[in-house]
Design an enzyme around this catalytic site. Structure first.
Site, short mmCIF file in Angstrom:
data_model
loop_
_atom_site.label_atom_id
_atom_site.label_comp_id
_atom_site.label_asym_id
_atom_site.label_seq_id
_atom_site.Cartn_x
_atom_site.Cartn_y
_atom_site.Cartn_z
N ASP A 1 52.49 55.77 -112.03
CA ASP A 1 53.79 55.12 -112.33
C ASP A 1 54.52 55.19 -111.41
OD1 ASP A 1 56.06 53.75 -113.70
OD2 ASP A 1 56.53 55.73 -114.26
N ASP B 1 58.74 54.41 -110.72
CA ASP B 1 59.84 54.66 -111.34
C ASP B 1 59.82 55.88 -112.03
OD1 ASP B 1 62.85 54.62 -111.06
OD2 ASP B 1 63.46 53.47 -111.79
N LYS C 1 52.42 48.43 -120.32
CA LYS C 1 52.76 49.42 -120.41
C LYS C 1 53.12 49.39 -121.83
CE LYS C 1 54.05 51.15 -116.41
NZ LYS C 1 54.16 51.72 -115.10
N ASP D 1 56.15 59.50 -116.15
CA ASP D 1 57.65 60.20 -116.66
C ASP D 1 57.16 59.70 -117.98
OD1 ASP D 1 58.26 57.43 -115.33
OD2 ASP D 1 59.93 58.31 -116.66
#
Lengths: 254, 254
Positions: free
Chosen positions: A10, A12, A181, A206
């Site tokens: 991923d 950010d 996602k 995250d």
């Protein structure tokens, strides 16, 4: 620790925050490359082309090639081609979606589309939304690059693609197929294009609700890192756990 | 049949259909005027000013004065003034809403509004929606002229004001105060401005879910007419019934 053939990161909250690289992530990515693993970056952002996204990473000092970037736009264009073949598409979206659709052989039309594809569009208009609603009501497949209702800009939370897809849903009574996602279409597209086996893949992110869920749904190993949205302590509340959870990517041992 | 001091007529489906007057309605309205009743027209349409709406009626041969028109925009401006006083307003909407807000003493601002008011806006933009979301997230009261998700144009169902208010709601997590029917704010505003008692008022409409419910909620007599959305037979399924239900307004005896 286990060697994986392909790492899907991923962006950010995992590789950078806002406009700043996370050094531990950059270091791990370099070590993984050296050890022979392949690196991919996955993003719900439909607005940027892989070239634009790779340049954004390079500006932060993160080495990345356009071929390593998987966006919700590319997965959307691939999903559409796989399900229906080449189509005339009523598109709401920006350059990343336009390029992805055209590269997959679809044609973008202003009205009478055979499919409706909705990505973030900062040039949204009433006419675009009306054309999308009319096509969906007429039976066109309705696909959203992602379902994110909002995202933060420098002023606060502003409307995301999912909010516009929701508007079309409320007018037509039809809910979109969502590609980004927490759905697993982007990871599936990487596996398909690269000929990868699931047991050689790992997803790093995250955000439990988007990243980790996408990996769990596709059935590959997952690594949660506590540098963004979901705190390590908050994982305990979920019945399905990631394979690993680390405070920082510096804790991963090659 | 009972004499009412004030008759509040819904428009589309009751007084006209599309661009064509319903003759039985026009005849009854004339007879009621002759018998000394006062006539009002109520509409969820926030885009037209009372002058524009009266002219639309006159073009169809229906006598109407601007003072007799109550729009969701006028009721919205009055609601805001009554609840909060004069305010700086972030507005999404067209001329009818702009005029109503300014006539009630509010000031329309492009950002930093103390209140957010949303009506139909065929010139909607991403920036307008983002500004509205930011103001609502910052705590500004959030008001929708009506909650209609869609309305028909010549091509089919296109997005209504309620769909855009819903988008802002999905981004901010805040649901709007809705002013138009089935809420009773428009009828309340007529009663307040004209000093009318509830037992001297009647609401006439074709749509149970909007018109009749608005009258029931305000607690005045209601007349359902089977010239539009709700068929007479479908009324039986509702627990609260209108005071009267007629096939056509020609059945009313003065």
């Amino acid at each position: 620790m286990k060697h994986y053939q392909a790492w899907c990161f991923d962006l950010d909250g995992t590789v950078y925050r806002g406009e700043t690289a996370i050094p531990e992530a950059v270091r791990l990515i370099g070590q993984l490359r050296d050890s022979g693993s392949r690196i991919f970056f996955i993003t719900n952002n439909s607005a940027l082309t892989p070239q634009m996204q790779a340049e954004k990473l390079m500006r932060m000092g993160i080495r990345a090639a356009p071929e390593e970037i998987m966006t919700s736009s590319i997965a959307t264009a691939g999903y559409l081609a796989g399900q229906y073949g080449r189509m005339d598409v009523t598109m709401i979206g920006e350059e990343g979606l336009r390029e992805a659709l055209e590269e997959a052989g679809h044609r973008i039309v202003t009205e009478g589309g055979e499919a409706v594809v909705v990505g973030i569009d900062r040039q949204i208009s009433y006419d675009k939304l009306a054309a999308a609603c009319l096509a969906v009501s007429a039976g066109a497949p309705f696909i959203a690059t992602n379902g994110d209702l909002a995202f933060p800009d420098e002023r606060g939370l502003v409307p995301g693609n999912g909010a516009f897809a929701g508007l079309i849903g409320s007018v037509t009574g039809v809910q979109p197929v969502v590609i980004g996602k927490p759905e697993s279409h982007m990871i599936a597209e990487i596996a398909r294009k690269q000929g990868l086996r699931k047991d050689g893949m790992i997803l790093v992110g995250d955000n439990y609700e988007t990243d980790i869920k996408a990996g769990l749904r596709f059935g590959i190993d997952t690594l949660h890192v506590d540098t963004g949205v979901t705190r390590k302590e908050a994982l305990a509340g979920h019945s399905e756990q990631p394979t690993y959870s680390l405070r920082s990517l510096s804790e991963w041992e090659i």
